[in-house]
Design an enzyme around this catalytic site. Sequence first.
Site, short mmCIF file in Angstrom:
data_model
loop_
_atom_site.label_atom_id
_atom_site.label_comp_id
_atom_site.label_asym_id
_atom_site.label_seq_id
_atom_site.Cartn_x
_atom_site.Cartn_y
_atom_site.Cartn_z
N GLU A 121 36.72 39.63 30.35
CA GLU A 121 36.14 39.70 30.27
C GLU A 121 35.41 41.07 29.11
OE1 GLU A 121 34.26 41.09 33.65
OE2 GLU A 121 34.80 39.07 35.02
N GLU A 267 37.96 33.43 38.38
CA GLU A 267 38.13 34.79 39.38
C GLU A 267 37.03 33.54 40.38
OE1 GLU A 267 37.09 38.23 38.28
OE2 GLU A 267 38.86 38.60 37.29
#
Length: 484
Positions: A121, A267
């Site tokens: 991220e 995820e």
Amino acid sequence: MMVAIATRWLQPALLFCGIFFNAAGAFVGVNIGSGVSDMPLPLDIVAILRAHKITHVRLFDADPRMLNALSNTGIEVMVSVRNDQVQRIGESPSSAAEWLAKNVAAYVPSTNITAVAMGSEVLSLNPNASLVLVSAMTHLYRALVASNLNHLVKVSTPQSMDIIPQPFPPSTATFNTWNSTMLQILEFLRDTESFYMVNAHPYISHVKSNGIFPLDYALYKPLSRANQVVDPNTLFHYSGMLDAMVDAVYYSIAALNFSAIPVVVTETGWPWLGGPNEPDANTANAEAYINNMVIRILNDSGPPSQPSIPMSTYIYEMFNEDKRPGLVSEKYWGILFSNGSAVYDLSLGFSTSLSMNSSSLFCIARPGANQSLLQNGIDWACGPGGANCSAIQPGQPCYLPNTLQNHASYAYNQYYQMMLSSGGICDFGGTASQTNNDSSYGSCIFAGSSNSSTGGISPPPPGPSSPTSGSSVNRFGFGLVQCT
């Protein structure tokens, strides 16, 4: 503080052989974080992975101990460049080559490393590194080419759903102001035949949406006709929020005129415990989401806009990372306790069940362990620990061979199987380790063996308890889970 977990959080658990893999294409892997107080040793983690037939793992780093432990297992491994390493690699091709040599080339092909995640991220969490993110990916890929590993290992970078500000309806989704960087990322993924990585959490989106979408939609539960979720532009029906999130990624990619770049969910998960203001973080919802999601992924189809591209997914996460800061729920996303038992039921009807109290994992004395510590372990397990050690008394079936190694293995395993349903771990002051090899021999049958007639080892009585200060339980760290 060491406390026992209250049984209301320990629903009867089942794990199922093969639930994480579909030979036809799609797979469900797991993330392995490191913020765990009672982290098992790497070889024990691998034993747990193999016992539960988990075939794909994502590491948040490139821990050499884990990479060595995963050697010759066939398990596909995604290693990660940490966010604090991205800028250095992005600014220096030699740093990229050094990182690759140390963390990938040194282990393949024995360790089946198939992907490198460049940070996590980064566009959302590390703006400075974002400026060199594509350079870092390019430098690492060129190092792979130089090492003749580019045909074995893919490079990509997991991104949050936050960079798609309006993910619904999926058909109008676009990336945010990072479009210039995203354009370069997509060019890289296309040119290297890699895949887009997304961290997609329906739990987080549901909480942020303030009830706009029904909870059942986030959990992949059946929706009534009145609650059907439909994209008004394509008329695609979405059975679950994760499908819509993945489709939002595909449409965002298409908006930049790219196609044929598959999406992998790096995820997704659901916390099973939260604070007073986190009512949807509970075992019932976590169990429903994980079970329904796994069934959905293993049907081997993609989201409505890309039905032929499977949605391979990594569950977030394997163990509860109790060291993580922030909200209570941040610490309780794990599907397994550190001893390999399940936090809640994983119940898929087409698989063979393996109950926690009849586990394929055994706890035995570690070869070469200190003899006095082994004796201490036996004394505690067979005394205050409450394990039934009658079988290692003279004349009984497990007395011979009359060695501390043998007697400790039996005593440790008796206690381990007894405490398994309460999250007990296999440690005994570092003198114990887990194995998925049945330790029974001759007429000596270890608890948990498929040949055991005792299969009903009683779990400890329900309710929390606290060991007294300085007790043997604290000393050996067994049968308890470290909580904050």
